[in-house]
Design an enzyme around this catalytic site. Structure first.
Site, mmCIF file in Angstrom:
data_model
loop_
_atom_site.group_PDB
_atom_site.id
_atom_site.type_symbol
_atom_site.label_atom_id
_atom_site.label_comp_id
_atom_site.label_asym_id
_atom_site.label_seq_id
_atom_site.Cartn_x
_atom_site.Cartn_y
_atom_site.Cartn_z
ATOM 1 N N SER A 103 0.778 -1.237 0.000
ATOM 2 C CA SER A 103 0.000 0.000 0.000
ATOM 3 C C SER A 103 0.805 1.279 0.000
ATOM 4 O O SER A 103 0.211 2.364 -0.052
ATOM 5 C CB SER A 103 -0.938 0.018 1.196
ATOM 6 O OG SER A 103 -1.977 -0.866 0.930
ATOM 7 N N ALA A 162 -9.417 -14.032 4.152
ATOM 8 C CA ALA A 162 -9.833 -14.530 5.475
ATOM 9 C C ALA A 162 -8.962 -15.727 5.847
ATOM 10 O O ALA A 162 -8.533 -15.873 6.988
ATOM 11 C CB ALA A 162 -11.305 -14.901 5.458
ATOM 12 N N TYR A 200 -10.285 2.079 6.669
ATOM 13 C CA TYR A 200 -9.280 1.773 5.640
ATOM 14 C C TYR A 200 -9.814 0.724 4.674
ATOM 15 O O TYR A 200 -10.282 -0.329 5.100
ATOM 16 C CB TYR A 200 -8.015 1.261 6.317
ATOM 17 C CG TYR A 200 -6.847 1.070 5.383
ATOM 18 C CD1 TYR A 200 -6.010 2.134 5.084
ATOM 19 C CD2 TYR A 200 -6.580 -0.164 4.804
ATOM 20 C CE1 TYR A 200 -4.924 1.972 4.232
ATOM 21 C CE2 TYR A 200 -5.499 -0.329 3.947
ATOM 22 C CZ TYR A 200 -4.672 0.736 3.669
ATOM 23 O OH TYR A 200 -3.604 0.576 2.826
ATOM 24 N N ARG A 326 0.043 8.593 5.582
ATOM 25 C CA ARG A 326 -0.133 8.360 7.019
ATOM 26 C C ARG A 326 0.788 9.259 7.805
ATOM 27 O O ARG A 326 1.901 9.545 7.363
ATOM 28 C CB ARG A 326 0.305 6.928 7.378
ATOM 29 C CG ARG A 326 -0.774 5.921 7.309
ATOM 30 C CD ARG A 326 -0.275 4.589 7.868
ATOM 31 N NE ARG A 326 -1.086 3.508 7.383
ATOM 32 C CZ ARG A 326 -2.335 3.271 7.770
ATOM 33 N NH1 ARG A 326 -2.904 4.025 8.693
ATOM 34 N NH2 ARG A 326 -3.020 2.274 7.253
ATOM 35 N N GLY A 341 2.968 -0.811 4.018
ATOM 36 C CA GLY A 341 2.471 -1.626 2.919
ATOM 37 C C GLY A 341 2.616 -3.099 3.231
ATOM 38 O O GLY A 341 3.651 -3.521 3.751
ATOM 39 N N SER A 367 5.110 -11.572 5.440
ATOM 40 C CA SER A 367 3.883 -10.847 5.805
ATOM 41 C C SER A 367 3.027 -11.783 6.630
ATOM 42 O O SER A 367 3.376 -12.952 6.818
ATOM 43 C CB SER A 367 3.124 -10.407 4.545
ATOM 44 O OG SER A 367 2.692 -11.537 3.831
HETATM 45 C C1 REY Z 1 -4.035 -7.900 2.363
HETATM 46 C C2 REY Z 1 -3.786 -9.212 3.029
HETATM 47 C C3 REY Z 1 -3.470 -6.733 3.131
HETATM 48 C C4 REY Z 1 -2.319 -9.535 3.215
HETATM 49 C C5 REY Z 1 -3.784 -5.418 2.481
HETATM 50 N N1 REY Z 1 -2.735 -4.807 1.923
HETATM 51 O O1 REY Z 1 -4.889 -4.923 2.468
HETATM 52 C C6 REY Z 1 -2.825 -3.505 1.384
HETATM 53 C C7 REY Z 1 -1.963 -2.652 2.298
HETATM 54 C C8 REY Z 1 -2.381 -3.486 -0.047
HETATM 55 O O2 REY Z 1 -2.556 -1.951 3.128
HETATM 56 C C9 REY Z 1 -2.072 -10.842 3.906
HETATM 57 N N2 REY Z 1 -2.892 -10.996 5.064
HETATM 58 C C10 REY Z 1 -0.594 -10.865 4.290
HETATM 59 C C11 REY Z 1 -3.724 -12.018 5.222
HETATM 60 C C12 REY Z 1 -4.500 -11.993 6.523
HETATM 61 O O3 REY Z 1 -3.854 -12.885 4.405
HETATM 62 N N3 REY Z 1 -5.391 -13.097 6.646
HETATM 63 O O4 REY Z 1 -0.283 -10.445 5.420
HETATM 64 O O5 REY Z 1 0.186 -11.262 3.440
HETATM 65 O O6 REY Z 1 -0.733 -2.730 2.207
#
Ligand code: REY
Length: 394
Positions: A103, A162, A200, A326, A341, A367
């Site tokens: 992000s 999820a 968000y 932010r 991000g 991540s």
């Molecule tokens: C998406 C899930 C996180 C990531 C997201 N990223 O919204 C945007 C950002 C682009 O704000 C994933 N989490 C991970 C899961 C949680 O799968 N169940 O941490 O790789 O950067």
């Protein structure tokens, strides 16, 4: 140039008391202008290079294969690394490695739209539907509300991931259209009335991508390149969607499964199509430092547009959100500006001082590991609070 290169080592002591040092704030979602509550810029203490190295080592101790950080401060550069870029080959991670910034992409998208506002091609308080007729179910949702996450558009990524591994594998190679992603969001009720609260949502920055393409008649990639990557000479920065690889030398990214003990999943190769204008840029620590330095230093936007980007809504005790930007209020009393991000395999912190003269980018190549991410966040204290900041926290 000071360079701190570290291997695996002792776990850094937990830094958990930071909230105690933060004075009372406005409630989440309330406007919170920088003049009202941000800390004034003052001469910053020298970066704590030992603290920086310790933060990275701690991220690795907590499960990240590797971590890197780079500080650019008035032309001086500090670098630190810990661990590996590639678990298969064992290659040590390098501060020159490229990675997926997640992000942090949102700041780039906001910059393009604010430049269009500077060119009088976009009005921030106009409804999105003025530019994209009938796109959103409510004509009241404005561009400003979208960019500040106050539109109420539900985040489709919440459902998509999820289950972290099966969710990721289902979209790893998928190519989405913006409208498909928006449709996923619109299946759910909105989280709040337009403007009523901060919530968000990646959906907002999918809309931002659609606005960029509609207003310019060009692809998102062209606009990123012509307006930001090329003028700032960001040679490590790319938008290759829907290609699945990272050009040149890069750190591989490893997703942590939800079930403790399961092996890390190599998530490097992916389209990131689920994020696009909300999260699909590839970059490096140097380039992100240059980008935020230039943005905060007033070299990408007019003073009036930068001021609008820096009108913040309170998120919680330590963070506030502007337009794709932010603010984090560090325990030592310094506020820093940038973005975090997270895409599968990569967690990034990229922040600069108010005037852009000092920037930090820190990355862990994992991540879905909150503890490693919290360790990485300590790089911010080391970069902007110096040794005094850390001591004051304890
Ligand atoms: C998406 C899930 C996180 C990531 C997201 N990223 O919204 C945007 C950002 C682009 O704000 C994933 N989490 C991970 C899961 C949680 O799968 N169940 O941490 O790789 O950067």
């Amino acid at each position: 140039m000071v360079s701190a290169r570290v291997g695996r080592g002792a776990v850094l002591g937990a830094v958990a008391l930071s909230l105690l040092a933060v004075p009372a704030r406005a409630a989440p979602g309330e406007p919170d202008t920088p003049t009202a509550t941000a800390h004034p810029p003052a001469a910053l203490p020298a970066p704590d290079t030992a603290g920086l190295a310790a933060a990275l080592r701690s991220a690795v101790e907590r499960g990240a294969p590797g971590a890197l950080a780079r500080i650019d401060d008035h032309g001086r550069t500090y670098r630190a690394t810990s661990g590996v870029a590639d678990r298969a080959t064992g290659r040590a991670i390098s501060t020159g490695d490229r990675f997926r910034v997640g992000s942090v992409t949102k700041t780039f998208s906001a910059v393009v739209l604010l430049q269009l506002a500077d060119e009088h091609r976009l009005a921030l308080d106009a409804p999105v539907n003025r530019y994209l007729p009938k796109l959103l179910p409510d004509d009241g949702i404005t561009v400003r509300e979208v960019l500040s996450h106050r539109s109420g558009l539900y985040d489709y990524a919440d459902d998509m991931f999820a289950d972290s591994v099966s969710g990721f594998e289902a979209v790893r190679k998928k190519v989405f259209g913006y409208r498909q992603l928006l449709a996923l969001s619109l299946r759910k009720p909105r989280t709040n009335a337009p403007g009523a609260a901060y919530s968000y949502s990646n959906t907002n920055y999918v809309v931002a991508g659609m606005l960029i393409e509609k207003l310019t008649g060009h692809s998102l990639r062209t606009e990123y390149e012509d307006r930001v990557f090329k003028p700032l000479k960001l040679r490590d920065t790319f938008y290759v969607h829907p290609r699945t690889g990272i050009p040149g030398r890069y750190a591989r990214g490893y997703l942590t499964p939800d079930k403790a003990g399961d092996p890390l999943v190599d998530a490097t190769d992916q389209t990131v199509s689920w994020a696009q204008s909300a999260g699909a840029i590839i970059s490096s620590a140097r380039d992100l430092d240059v980008f935020y330095g230039a943005l905060l230093g007033g070299r990408l936007l007019s003073p009036a547009r930068l001021e609008e980007m820096e009108r913040f809504t309170r998120v919680n005790g330590t963070t506030a959100y502007g337009l794709g930007l932010r603010r984090r209020d560090l325990p030592c009393g310094v506020s820093v500006y940038g973005h975090t991000g997270v895409v599968q395999g990569y967690s990034t912190y990229a922040f600069a001082s108010k005037d852009g003269s000092r920037s930090l980018t820190a990355l862990a190549n994992t991540s879905n590991n909150a503890s490693a991410s919290a360790a990485l966040a300590e790089a911010l204290d080391a970069a902007f609070c110096g040794k005094g900041g850390r001591a004051a926290e304890r």
